[in-house]
Motif scaffolding. Structure first.
Motif, PDB file in Angstrom:
ATOM      1  N   ARG A   1      55.736  41.302  34.191  1.00  0.00           N
ATOM      2  CA  ARG A   1      55.861  40.831  35.577  1.00  0.00           C
ATOM      3  C   ARG A   1      56.763  39.602  35.650  1.00  0.00           C
ATOM      4  N   HIS A   2      56.582  38.703  34.704  1.00  0.00           N
ATOM      5  CA  HIS A   2      57.389  37.484  34.666  1.00  0.00           C
ATOM      6  C   HIS A   2      58.880  37.808  34.564  1.00  0.00           C
ATOM      7  N   LEU A   3      59.210  38.869  33.829  1.00  0.00           N
ATOM      8  CA  LEU A   3      60.607  39.273  33.643  1.00  0.00           C
ATOM      9  C   LEU A   3      61.079  40.219  34.736  1.00  0.00           C
ATOM     10  N   ASP A   4      60.243  40.405  35.778  1.00  0.00           N
ATOM     11  CA  ASP A   4      60.561  41.268  36.919  1.00  0.00           C
ATOM     12  C   ASP A   4      60.812  42.716  36.491  1.00  0.00           C
ATOM     13  N   MET A   5      60.073  43.147  35.481  1.00  0.00           N
ATOM     14  CA  MET A   5      60.185  44.532  35.024  1.00  0.00           C
ATOM     15  C   MET A   5      59.199  45.442  35.750  1.00  0.00           C
TER      16      MET A   5
ATOM     17  N   PRO B   1      55.720  53.748  13.239  1.00  0.00           N
ATOM     18  CA  PRO B   1      55.615  54.415  14.535  1.00  0.00           C
ATOM     19  C   PRO B   1      56.051  53.501  15.679  1.00  0.00           C
ATOM     20  N   PHE B   2      56.586  54.109  16.723  1.00  0.00           N
ATOM     21  CA  PHE B   2      57.008  53.323  17.879  1.00  0.00           C
ATOM     22  C   PHE B   2      56.830  54.112  19.164  1.00  0.00           C
ATOM     23  N   GLN B   3      56.859  53.395  20.261  1.00  0.00           N
ATOM     24  CA  GLN B   3      56.860  53.954  21.613  1.00  0.00           C
ATOM     25  C   GLN B   3      57.969  53.266  22.398  1.00  0.00           C
ATOM     26  N   VAL B   4      58.725  54.049  23.143  1.00  0.00           N
ATOM     27  CA  VAL B   4      59.757  53.491  24.003  1.00  0.00           C
ATOM     28  C   VAL B   4      59.535  53.991  25.424  1.00  0.00           C
ATOM     29  N   ILE B   5      59.539  53.058  26.367  1.00  0.00           N
ATOM     30  CA  ILE B   5      59.490  53.405  27.779  1.00  0.00           C
ATOM     31  C   ILE B   5      60.795  52.912  28.388  1.00  0.00           C
ATOM     32  N   ASN B   6      61.644  53.833  28.771  1.00  0.00           N
ATOM     33  CA  ASN B   6      62.942  53.482  29.351  1.00  0.00           C
ATOM     34  C   ASN B   6      62.843  53.627  30.858  1.00  0.00           C
ATOM     35  N   GLY B   7      62.926  52.507  31.551  1.00  0.00           N
ATOM     36  CA  GLY B   7      62.720  52.517  32.984  1.00  0.00           C
ATOM     37  C   GLY B   7      63.812  53.246  33.744  1.00  0.00           C
ATOM     38  N   ALA B   8      63.457  53.689  34.923  1.00  0.00           N
ATOM     39  CA  ALA B   8      64.415  54.389  35.780  1.00  0.00           C
ATOM     40  C   ALA B   8      65.394  53.427  36.438  1.00  0.00           C
ATOM     41  N   MET B   9      65.144  52.124  36.312  1.00  0.00           N
ATOM     42  CA  MET B   9      66.013  51.112  36.910  1.00  0.00           C
ATOM     43  C   MET B   9      66.434  50.106  35.849  1.00  0.00           C
ATOM     44  N   ASP B  10      67.547  49.435  36.111  1.00  0.00           N
ATOM     45  CA  ASP B  10      68.083  48.461  35.164  1.00  0.00           C
ATOM     46  C   ASP B  10      67.165  47.245  35.045  1.00  0.00           C
ATOM     47  N   GLY B  11      67.220  46.632  33.877  1.00  0.00           N
ATOM     48  CA  GLY B  11      66.439  45.431  33.616  1.00  0.00           C
ATOM     49  C   GLY B  11      66.557  45.047  32.161  1.00  0.00           C
ATOM     50  N   PRO B  12      65.813  44.035  31.719  1.00  0.00           N
ATOM     51  CA  PRO B  12      65.895  43.578  30.329  1.00  0.00           C
ATOM     52  C   PRO B  12      65.201  44.539  29.364  1.00  0.00           C
ATOM     53  N   VAL B  13      65.415  44.290  28.079  1.00  0.00           N
ATOM     54  CA  VAL B  13      64.745  45.055  27.026  1.00  0.00           C
ATOM     55  C   VAL B  13      63.698  44.139  26.391  1.00  0.00           C
ATOM     56  N   LEU B  14      62.455  44.540  26.487  1.00  0.00           N
ATOM     57  CA  LEU B  14      61.320  43.756  26.011  1.00  0.00           C
ATOM     58  C   LEU B  14      60.643  44.490  24.868  1.00  0.00           C
ATOM     59  N   CYS B  15      60.365  43.798  23.779  1.00  0.00           N
ATOM     60  CA  CYS B  15      59.665  44.386  22.635  1.00  0.00           C
ATOM     61  C   CYS B  15      58.265  43.803  22.528  1.00  0.00           C
ATOM     62  N   TYR B  16      57.278  44.682  22.373  1.00  0.00           N
ATOM     63  CA  TYR B  16      55.921  44.282  22.003  1.00  0.00           C
ATOM     64  C   TYR B  16      55.703  44.741  20.561  1.00  0.00           C
ATOM     65  N   GLU B  17      55.466  43.802  19.666  1.00  0.00           N
ATOM     66  CA  GLU B  17      55.293  44.117  18.239  1.00  0.00           C
ATOM     67  C   GLU B  17      53.990  43.519  17.743  1.00  0.00           C
ATOM     68  N   SER B  18      53.292  44.242  16.850  1.00  0.00           N
ATOM     69  CA  SER B  18      52.041  43.717  16.301  1.00  0.00           C
ATOM     70  C   SER B  18      51.793  44.275  14.911  1.00  0.00           C
ATOM     71  N   THR B  19      50.767  43.716  14.281  1.00  0.00           N
ATOM     72  CA  THR B  19      50.247  44.177  12.990  1.00  0.00           C
ATOM     73  C   THR B  19      51.275  44.055  11.872  1.00  0.00           C
ATOM     74  N   MET B  20      52.013  42.934  11.870  1.00  0.00           N
ATOM     75  CA  MET B  20      52.750  42.600  10.662  1.00  0.00           C
ATOM     76  C   MET B  20      51.773  42.362   9.517  1.00  0.00           C
ATOM     77  N   HIS B  21      50.591  41.858   9.858  1.00  0.00           N
ATOM     78  CA  HIS B  21      49.545  41.604   8.872  1.00  0.00           C
ATOM     79  C   HIS B  21      48.411  42.603   9.108  1.00  0.00           C
ATOM     80  N   GLY B  22      48.107  43.371   8.091  1.00  0.00           N
ATOM     81  CA  GLY B  22      47.172  44.486   8.260  1.00  0.00           C
ATOM     82  C   GLY B  22      45.772  44.101   8.656  1.00  0.00           C
ATOM     83  N   TRP B  23      45.379  42.862   8.371  1.00  0.00           N
ATOM     84  CA  TRP B  23      44.026  42.454   8.780  1.00  0.00           C
ATOM     85  C   TRP B  23      44.011  41.944  10.218  1.00  0.00           C
ATOM     86  N   GLU B  24      45.122  42.164  10.932  1.00  0.00           N
ATOM     87  CA  GLU B  24      45.212  41.799  12.345  1.00  0.00           C
ATOM     88  C   GLU B  24      45.615  43.032  13.172  1.00  0.00           C
TER      89      GLU B  24
END
Length: 371
Positions: free
Chosen positions: A268-272, A36-59
């Motif tokens: 915020r650091h990436l000015d997104m 499963p995934f979620q994508v939020i595509n901003g109305a303005m230009d900027g970088p593409v940032l990925c948040y990924e988690s739970t490669m390990h199921g006990w986390e």
């Protein structure tokens, strides 16, 4: 005007938020393997940032941290695109409880750790390699930055902490690791096309992300990069990675909300998104960080006055491992360093090698800041 962003079969227009699944295949009885995934595509230009988690199921706590953070993102005000992969290996959560109390570290479909097989394979490949291949090619390789989230496992709670892994200085081999049974990346340094100047630039950006994450503790590492790990595969392809941990014990505690704030700090650091990062009052970056594991099994009984985030001295009593029937003390646990307790065991039972604590070594501070 930004363009539509495509992940799998889902096209997300500027100013939109959409959810979907990356389809990998089916298990023996027909159970679909979907990421499963979620994508939020901003109305303005900027970088593409990925948040990924739970490669390990006990986390699994990272998925909740991502969910809470993304509730604060308005697509109409976002500059750039955020790709969320909160459950990278959902089968590791769904199946097979373990002594660590939640899911499995490995994929029960083939008993492989996905963080040792990047960027995966499409053919003649284990299921975990196929999952990594789909995630890499349909999502991650189209990103500029990635936050790879972990937590204290089902057994331990944990403060938000950043684990930046940078290329080593000149004179040391930039790549490390190897393959086992055909799994993992076999990329050579020559294939990466990386120059010393490019590696230094990547290191500087990793450093900036780590400090902006805002956690009280940062563990800086300059070791050869292993491209079989997700962070290493990203680094050699110029995708700026930051490994972080926050929360644990499958618990909804204060670290969940603090972790969500830290994720928003990266945006915020990436000015997104607008606003200044919300940082810990005091931040330290250390070069030494002790992952304290038990030598024996039993029930770990922590010192009742030892709290998460406490400062300890070398030799200070942390707790003891006891026989759950006879009360015999099998192991007395003492802090090996002067440091900060970043993670501590809060669950029973424990086998040899189980986590007792993570402790940031305050005698190895290489940077600090008051905010």
């Amino acid at each position: 005007m930004p363009n539509p962003f495509v992940v799998g079969e889902v096209e997300v227009q500027p100013g939109e938020r959409k959810f979907g699944n990356l389809h990998v295949g089916h298990l023996a009885a027909g159970t679909p393997v979907d990421i499963p995934f979620q994508v939020i595509n901003g109305a303005m230009d900027g970088p593409v940032l990925c948040y990924e988690s739970t490669m390990h199921g006990w986390e699994p706590v990272g998925a909740e941290i991502i969910r809470r953070a993304m509730l604060e993102i308005n697509p109409a005000e976002l500059r750039g695109t955020i790709v969320c992969l909160p459950l990278a290996v959902p089968m590791a959560v769904e199946f097979g409880g373990t002594v660590e109390s939640s899911g499995m570290r490995v994929n029960p479909g083939d008993v492989l750790d996905i963080n040792k097989v990047w960027p995966g394979k499409e053919r003649n490949a284990w299921l975990t390699e196929q999952i990594a291949y789909v995630i890499w090619n349909q999502a991650i390789k189209h990103c500029d930055y990635i936050v790879d989230m972990h937590d204290g496992t089902g057994a331990c709670d944990e403060l938000p902490v950043a684990f930046p892994h940078a290329f080593p200085p000149e004179g040391k081999p930039p790549l490390a690791g190897g393959v086992a049974d055909g799994t993992g990346s076999e990329i050579s340094f020559e294939e990466t096309g990386l120059t010393r100047e490019r590696m230094d630039d990547i290191n500087a950006k990793i450093d900036g992300m780590a400090k902006a994450f805002g956690s009280r503790v940062i563990w800086w590492r300059e070791n050869p990069i292993n491209p079989s790990m997700l962070s290493g595969q990203c680094a050699v392809h110029g995708i700026i990675p930051l490994v972080v941990e926050a929360g644990g014990a499958c618990a909804l505690d204060f670290a969940v909300d603090e972790g969500a704030v830290c994720l928003l700090n990266i945006a915020r650091h990436l000015d997104m998104i607008d606003g200044d990062p919300v940082l810990a009052p005091q931040q330290v970056m250390v070069s030494n960080y002790v992952v304290y594991r038990s030598q024996t099994g039993g029930y770990y009984i922590p010192h009742p006055d030892l709290g998460l985030g406490d400062t300890v001295t070398k030799g200070q009593f942390l707790g003891e491992v006891v026989d759950p029937v006879t009360s015999e003390v099998r192991e007395r646990c003492e802090s090996p360093v002067n440091g900060i307790v970043v993670s501590r065991r809060v669950r029973l039972p424990m086998n040899p090698g189980g986590y007792i604590a993570h402790i940031a070594d305050l005698d190895s501070v290489m940077w600090e800041r008051s905010n």
